[in-house]
Design a protein around this motif. Structure first.
Motif, PDB file in Angstrom:
ATOM      1  N   PRO A 198       0.816  -1.224   0.000  1.00  0.00           N
ATOM      2  CA  PRO A 198       0.000   0.000   0.000  1.00  0.00           C
ATOM      3  C   PRO A 198       0.849   1.273   0.000  1.00  0.00           C
ATOM      4  O   PRO A 198       0.363   2.336  -0.380  1.00  0.00           O
ATOM      5  CB  PRO A 198      -0.824  -0.116   1.287  1.00  0.00           C
ATOM      6  N   THR A 199       2.125   1.177   0.413  1.00  0.00           N
ATOM      7  CA  THR A 199       2.961   2.385   0.467  1.00  0.00           C
ATOM      8  C   THR A 199       3.170   2.994  -0.927  1.00  0.00           C
ATOM      9  O   THR A 199       3.510   4.163  -1.041  1.00  0.00           O
ATOM     10  CB  THR A 199       4.340   2.088   1.086  1.00  0.00           C
ATOM     11  N   ILE A 200       2.932   2.210  -1.968  1.00  0.00           N
ATOM     12  CA  ILE A 200       3.157   2.717  -3.328  1.00  0.00           C
ATOM     13  C   ILE A 200       1.935   3.458  -3.880  1.00  0.00           C
ATOM     14  O   ILE A 200       2.011   4.159  -4.894  1.00  0.00           O
ATOM     15  CB  ILE A 200       3.573   1.545  -4.259  1.00  0.00           C
ATOM     16  N   LEU A 201       0.793   3.332  -3.181  1.00  0.00           N
ATOM     17  CA  LEU A 201      -0.467   3.816  -3.762  1.00  0.00           C
ATOM     18  C   LEU A 201      -0.477   5.315  -4.088  1.00  0.00           C
ATOM     19  O   LEU A 201      -1.013   5.708  -5.131  1.00  0.00           O
ATOM     20  CB  LEU A 201      -1.646   3.450  -2.847  1.00  0.00           C
ATOM     21  N   PRO A 202       0.094   6.192  -3.232  1.00  0.00           N
ATOM     22  CA  PRO A 202       0.089   7.618  -3.600  1.00  0.00           C
ATOM     23  C   PRO A 202       0.766   7.857  -4.953  1.00  0.00           C
ATOM     24  O   PRO A 202       0.330   8.717  -5.721  1.00  0.00           O
ATOM     25  CB  PRO A 202       0.853   8.286  -2.450  1.00  0.00           C
ATOM     26  N   TYR A 203       1.834   7.075  -5.248  1.00  0.00           N
ATOM     27  CA  TYR A 203       2.547   7.255  -6.515  1.00  0.00           C
ATOM     28  C   TYR A 203       1.745   6.719  -7.694  1.00  0.00           C
ATOM     29  O   TYR A 203       1.953   7.114  -8.836  1.00  0.00           O
ATOM     30  CB  TYR A 203       3.915   6.558  -6.461  1.00  0.00           C
ATOM     31  N   LEU A 256      -8.016   5.865   0.334  1.00  0.00           N
ATOM     32  CA  LEU A 256      -6.803   5.370  -0.330  1.00  0.00           C
ATOM     33  C   LEU A 256      -6.209   4.246   0.510  1.00  0.00           C
ATOM     34  O   LEU A 256      -5.393   4.466   1.397  1.00  0.00           O
ATOM     35  CB  LEU A 256      -5.788   6.520  -0.498  1.00  0.00           C
ATOM     36  N   ARG A 257      -6.677   3.036   0.236  1.00  0.00           N
ATOM     37  CA  ARG A 257      -6.209   1.898   1.027  1.00  0.00           C
ATOM     38  C   ARG A 257      -5.787   0.726   0.133  1.00  0.00           C
ATOM     39  O   ARG A 257      -4.906  -0.036   0.477  1.00  0.00           O
ATOM     40  CB  ARG A 257      -7.356   1.468   1.969  1.00  0.00           C
ATOM     41  N   THR A 258      -6.472   0.596  -1.016  1.00  0.00           N
ATOM     42  CA  THR A 258      -6.171  -0.542  -1.899  1.00  0.00           C
ATOM     43  C   THR A 258      -5.782  -0.030  -3.281  1.00  0.00           C
ATOM     44  O   THR A 258      -6.004   1.145  -3.619  1.00  0.00           O
ATOM     45  CB  THR A 258      -7.406  -1.457  -2.062  1.00  0.00           C
TER      46      THR A 258
END
Ligand code: FAD
Length: 205
Positions: A44-49, A128-130
């Motif tokens: 999930p750490t990649i989701l903002p990108y 913004l979780r998945t």
């Protein structure tokens, strides 16, 4: 009925760490890894990108089919666990399929907490979780000019930064008197807020 020595539910950080740890001790035992998501494991750490398209879609995943096969694991996507019968060591999936296990690990993570704000549930909004959340938000951002982010915690600020990189005018709304409350003191968070303001974000706290 399929039977596994180890059944891991959830294929994110906790599930994959457990997979590696089990294999370090038990090279032979059968492992089944299931996730309700229709994707290969990702962080999930990649989701903002993903929202700002700073990462290529092919670089999102932590493990592909070959790497999972290398761990000799049976991987099931789109497999949502709906019930557990601990007495008979069986679980049931939403599809109706039943699985038997010797050892069960629930690595099912967390869900976004929705604050009790009047009218929020009647308003279209994103979380913004998945990966599906991130893809939906990315699509919505393509047609939007501005966004309001509720919450100036780590995920809110990271989302705000990437919505800004996606070209939106972003306002962050925080109930407390500083950004990143609980992480930084007033001086440090003031410095961070100034940097964010200089990249076209306004912060209301
Ligand atoms: C946007 C964002 C950015 C983040 N950035 C950072 C960061 O920079 N640094 C950091 O340290 N942490 C960060 N985090 C936090 C970090 O991602 C989490 O702490 C970590 O993912 C927790 O891992 P987990 O495996 O316990 O749970 P999760 O990552 O939540 O994974 C749980 C998995 O279980 C699946 N699942 C849930 N219920 C079921 C079910 N019934 N049946 C089947 N599968 C199910 C879920 O779909 C999910 O795939 C971030 C989180 C988010 C959302």
């Amino acid at each position: 009925m399929p039977q596994s020595k180890y059944l891991i539910v959830g294929s994110s950080h906790a599930g994959l760490s457990a997979l590696a740890a089990i294999r370090a001790h038990d090279k032979e035992g059968s492992i089944t890894l299931i996730t309700q998501e229709r994707h290969f494991p990702y962080s999930p750490t990649i989701l903002p990108y993903v929202v700002s398209s700073q990462v290529k879609d092919e670089d999102i995943f932590l493990m592909d089919e070959d790497e999972l096969a290398g761990h000799a694991v049976t991987f099931k996507q789109g497999a949502k666990l709906v019930s557990v019968d601990a007495a008979s060591r069986k679980v049931r999936l939403e599809s109706g399929e039943a699985l038997e296990y010797e050892n069960l690990l629930l690595a099912t993570g967390a869900e976004p907490a929705l604050p009790p704000i009047s009218g929020l549930r009647e308003t279209p909004f994103h979380v913004l979780r998945t990966l599906e959340d991130a893809l939906r938000l990315r699509k919505a951002a393509q047609d939007a000019k501005s966004a309001i982010v509720l919450g100036a915690g780590l995920i809110g600020m990271h989302a705000a930064e990437n919505l800004s990189k996606a070209g939106l005018q972003v306002t962050v709304v925080e109930a407390l008197s500083q950004v990143l409350p609980g992480y930084f003191d007033e001086t440090s968070s003031g410095m961070i807020q100034n940097i964010f303001s200089s990249i076209c974000l306004s912060v209301v706290s």
